[in-house]
Design a protein around this motif. Structure first.
Motif, PDB file in Angstrom:
ATOM      1  N   ALA A   1       0.867  -0.973   0.016  1.00 27.56           N
ATOM      2  CA  ALA A   1      -0.059  -0.200  -0.085  1.00 27.56           C
ATOM      3  C   ALA A   1       0.769   1.164   0.148  1.00 27.56           C
ATOM      4  O   ALA A   1       0.605   2.141  -0.781  1.00 27.56           O
ATOM      5  CB  ALA A   1      -1.005  -0.076   1.212  1.00 27.56           C
ATOM      6  N   LEU A   2       1.981   1.274   0.779  1.00 29.24           N
ATOM      7  CA  LEU A   2       2.850   2.582   0.735  1.00 29.24           C
ATOM      8  C   LEU A   2       3.545   2.717  -0.525  1.00 29.24           C
ATOM      9  O   LEU A   2       3.874   3.721  -0.988  1.00 29.24           O
ATOM     10  CB  LEU A   2       3.982   2.283   1.828  1.00 29.24           C
ATOM     11  CG  LEU A   2       4.852   3.401   2.146  1.00 29.24           C
ATOM     12  CD1 LEU A   2       4.375   4.710   2.164  1.00 29.24           C
ATOM     13  CD2 LEU A   2       5.975   3.022   3.379  1.00 29.24           C
ATOM     14  N   SER A   3       4.007   1.398  -1.214  1.00 22.82           N
ATOM     15  CA  SER A   3       4.633   1.369  -2.397  1.00 22.82           C
ATOM     16  C   SER A   3       3.760   2.038  -3.317  1.00 22.82           C
ATOM     17  O   SER A   3       4.109   3.024  -4.284  1.00 22.82           O
ATOM     18  CB  SER A   3       4.948   0.061  -2.762  1.00 22.82           C
ATOM     19  OG  SER A   3       5.548  -0.096  -4.242  1.00 22.82           O
ATOM     20  N   ASP A   4       2.348   1.442  -3.384  1.00 24.84           N
ATOM     21  CA  ASP A   4       1.532   2.109  -4.277  1.00 24.84           C
ATOM     22  C   ASP A   4       1.231   3.464  -4.330  1.00 24.84           C
ATOM     23  O   ASP A   4       1.069   4.151  -5.215  1.00 24.84           O
ATOM     24  CB  ASP A   4       0.203   1.346  -4.335  1.00 24.84           C
ATOM     25  CG  ASP A   4       0.295  -0.288  -4.786  1.00 24.84           C
ATOM     26  OD1 ASP A   4       1.215  -0.441  -5.506  1.00 24.84           O
ATOM     27  OD2 ASP A   4      -0.623  -0.843  -4.426  1.00 24.84           O
ATOM     28  N   ASN A   5       1.176   3.955  -3.015  1.00 25.00           N
ATOM     29  CA  ASN A   5       0.954   5.527  -2.685  1.00 25.00           C
ATOM     30  C   ASN A   5       2.062   6.222  -3.374  1.00 25.00           C
ATOM     31  O   ASN A   5       1.766   7.326  -4.043  1.00 25.00           O
ATOM     32  CB  ASN A   5       0.795   5.526  -1.356  1.00 25.00           C
ATOM     33  CG  ASN A   5       0.608   7.059  -0.792  1.00 25.00           C
ATOM     34  OD1 ASN A   5       1.247   7.880  -0.426  1.00 25.00           O
ATOM     35  ND2 ASN A   5      -0.682   7.568  -1.446  1.00 25.00           N
ATOM     36  N   HIS A   6       3.391   5.840  -3.175  1.00 27.56           N
ATOM     37  CA  HIS A   6       4.778   6.554  -3.897  1.00 27.56           C
ATOM     38  C   HIS A   6       4.354   6.629  -5.435  1.00 27.56           C
ATOM     39  O   HIS A   6       4.770   7.666  -5.943  1.00 27.56           O
ATOM     40  CB  HIS A   6       5.749   5.973  -3.596  1.00 27.56           C
ATOM     41  CG  HIS A   6       6.254   6.307  -2.057  1.00 27.56           C
ATOM     42  ND1 HIS A   6       6.736   7.383  -1.702  1.00 27.56           N
ATOM     43  CD2 HIS A   6       6.496   5.344  -1.018  1.00 27.56           C
ATOM     44  CE1 HIS A   6       7.150   7.430  -0.285  1.00 27.56           C
ATOM     45  NE2 HIS A   6       6.965   6.166   0.137  1.00 27.56           N
ATOM     46  N   LYS A   7       4.161   5.279  -5.837  1.00 29.02           N
ATOM     47  CA  LYS A   7       4.150   5.218  -7.368  1.00 29.02           C
ATOM     48  C   LYS A   7       3.057   6.178  -7.889  1.00 29.02           C
ATOM     49  O   LYS A   7       2.927   6.847  -9.027  1.00 29.02           O
ATOM     50  CB  LYS A   7       3.889   3.716  -7.791  1.00 29.02           C
ATOM     51  CG  LYS A   7       4.796   3.112  -7.599  1.00 29.02           C
ATOM     52  CD  LYS A   7       5.051   1.716  -7.664  1.00 29.02           C
ATOM     53  CE  LYS A   7       6.265   0.652  -7.616  1.00 29.02           C
ATOM     54  NZ  LYS A   7       5.751  -0.578  -8.207  1.00 29.02           N
ATOM     55  N   THR A   8       1.759   6.210  -6.976  1.00 28.86           N
ATOM     56  CA  THR A   8       0.630   7.005  -7.642  1.00 28.86           C
ATOM     57  C   THR A   8       1.013   8.475  -7.523  1.00 28.86           C
ATOM     58  O   THR A   8       0.668   9.261  -8.472  1.00 28.86           O
ATOM     59  CB  THR A   8      -0.487   6.632  -6.865  1.00 28.86           C
ATOM     60  OG1 THR A   8      -1.019   5.306  -6.825  1.00 28.86           O
ATOM     61  CG2 THR A   8      -1.752   7.591  -7.260  1.00 28.86           C
TER      62      THR A   8
END
Length: 258
Positions: free
Chosen positions: A145-152
Motif C-alpha cells: 500500500a505504501l509502495s503504491d502510494n509513492h508510485k501514484t
C-alpha cells in the motif's frame, strides 16, 4: 512657533517608527513556529507542550510557503513538531494524528517548472520501487500500500509537470536494499537508520532539493512558485519526513539538516 510645530510632528514620527518595527508576515509566523522549541515550553505541563507542538507544526508549514528560502526548514520543522505532538499524544492517552496519506488527486495544477516537478516524481517513483522490494521480503514497515502510494504520487506529479519525457526509471539498483533490508547507512548523512525510514526521508528530501534549487521558478517563468504551490508541496514533504520519523528515523537536527 517652534514648540507647537514640534508637538505636531511627534505623532507622525512615532507612527513611522511603529511601522518600521512591526514584524513582517514571515517574521510573525516564524516566531509562532519557533515558540514550541523554547526552553519555557519544554518545562510546561504535558498538555501545553502537546498543544504547542501542534500549533508549531501548522506554523512551520506556513513558514515554508511564506518565507523566502525557508521551504526546507519549514517542511522539516513541521515534521519534527508533528512527530513530537504524536509522541506526547500517546503519553496523554489522546488520539494521536498520523502522517497524512500523500494524495495528489485533488490537485489540478502546480505552479512550478516542469524539471522541478519531474525531480520530485523521480524521487517518489524510486521510493515506491524500493518499498516494493522490501515488502516482497517481508521487511517491517514496508507494505504494498505504501509502495503504491509513492508510485501514484509519482504518476500524478509527472502528469502535472506536462513534460514530454517521463523521468521515472521504474526499476532501480537493489543491491544495497538486499544487503541491508533492516538498517542502512543513509547516503545523505551516513547515519545508520531503519531502511524503510531512510527511504521515506530521502523521498522527502527530493521535495526539498527540487524546491530549493537555485533556478526553480513558477510554471510561467516567474521568480518563484506560488505560495499555494509551496504550501501543498510542504505538506507532502512534511508527511514523508514525519512517516520516516515514525518508522525510526532520528528526529534530531543533525540528522535532518545540512
Amino acid at each position: 512657533m517652534t514648540a507647537p510645530l514640534a508637538g505636531c510632528a511627534a505623532p507622525g514620527l512615532e507612527a513611522q517608527v511603529d511601522e518600521a518595527t512591526k514584524p513582517s508576515a514571515c517574521e510573525s509566523v516564524y516566531l509562532t513556529a519557533s515558540h514550541a522549541l523554547s526552553p519555557a515550553v519544554a518545562e510546561a505541563p504535558l498538555m501545553m507542550r502537546y498543544l504547542a507542538a501542534r500549533t508549531s507544526a501548522t506554523a512551520w508549514l506556513t513558514v515554508a510557503s511564506t518565507c523566502d528560502s525557508r521551504f526546507a526548514e519549514g517542511a522539516m520543522r513541521a515534521a519534527q513538531a508533528s512527530f513530537v505532538a504524536g509522541t506526547l499524544a500517546e503519553r496523554l492517552g489522546v488520539d494521536a494524528s498520523s502522517p497524512e496519506k500523500v494524495d495528489y488527486d485533488e490537485v489540478v495544477s502546480l505552479d512550478m517548472q516542469a524539471s522541478a516537478l519531474d525531480a520530485i516524481s523521480l524521487g517518489e517513483d524510486r521510493a515506491g520501487f524500493s518499498v516494493e522490494v522490501l515488502a516482497a521480503r517481508g521487511v517491517d514497515g514496508a507494505t504494498l500500500a505504501l509502495s503504491d502510494n509513492h508510485k501514484t504520487a509519482a504518476q500524478r506529479l509527472f502528469s502535472l509537470s506536462g513534460s514530454s519525457k517521463d523521468p521515472r526509471r521504474k526499476v532501480y539498483a537493489v543491491d544495497q536494499l538486499i544487503a541491508h533490508p533492516d538498517t542502512i547507512a543513509d547516503p545523505a548523512n551516513g547515519i545508520t537508520a531503519d531502511t524503510v525510514a531512510s527511504i521515506e526521508m530521502n523521498c522527502a528530501r527530493a521535495y526539498l532539493d527540487a524546491v530549493g534549487g537555485k533556478e526553480v521558478t513558477g510554471a510561467d517563468g516567474s521568480s518563484s512558485p506560488s505560495p499555494k504551490t509551496l504550501a501543498w508541496l510542504a505538506r507532502m514533504a512534511s508527511a514523508r519526513a514525519w512517516r520516516a520519523m515514525e518508522l525510526g528515523y532520528p528526529s534530531f537536527d543533525a540528522a535532518l539538516f545540512d
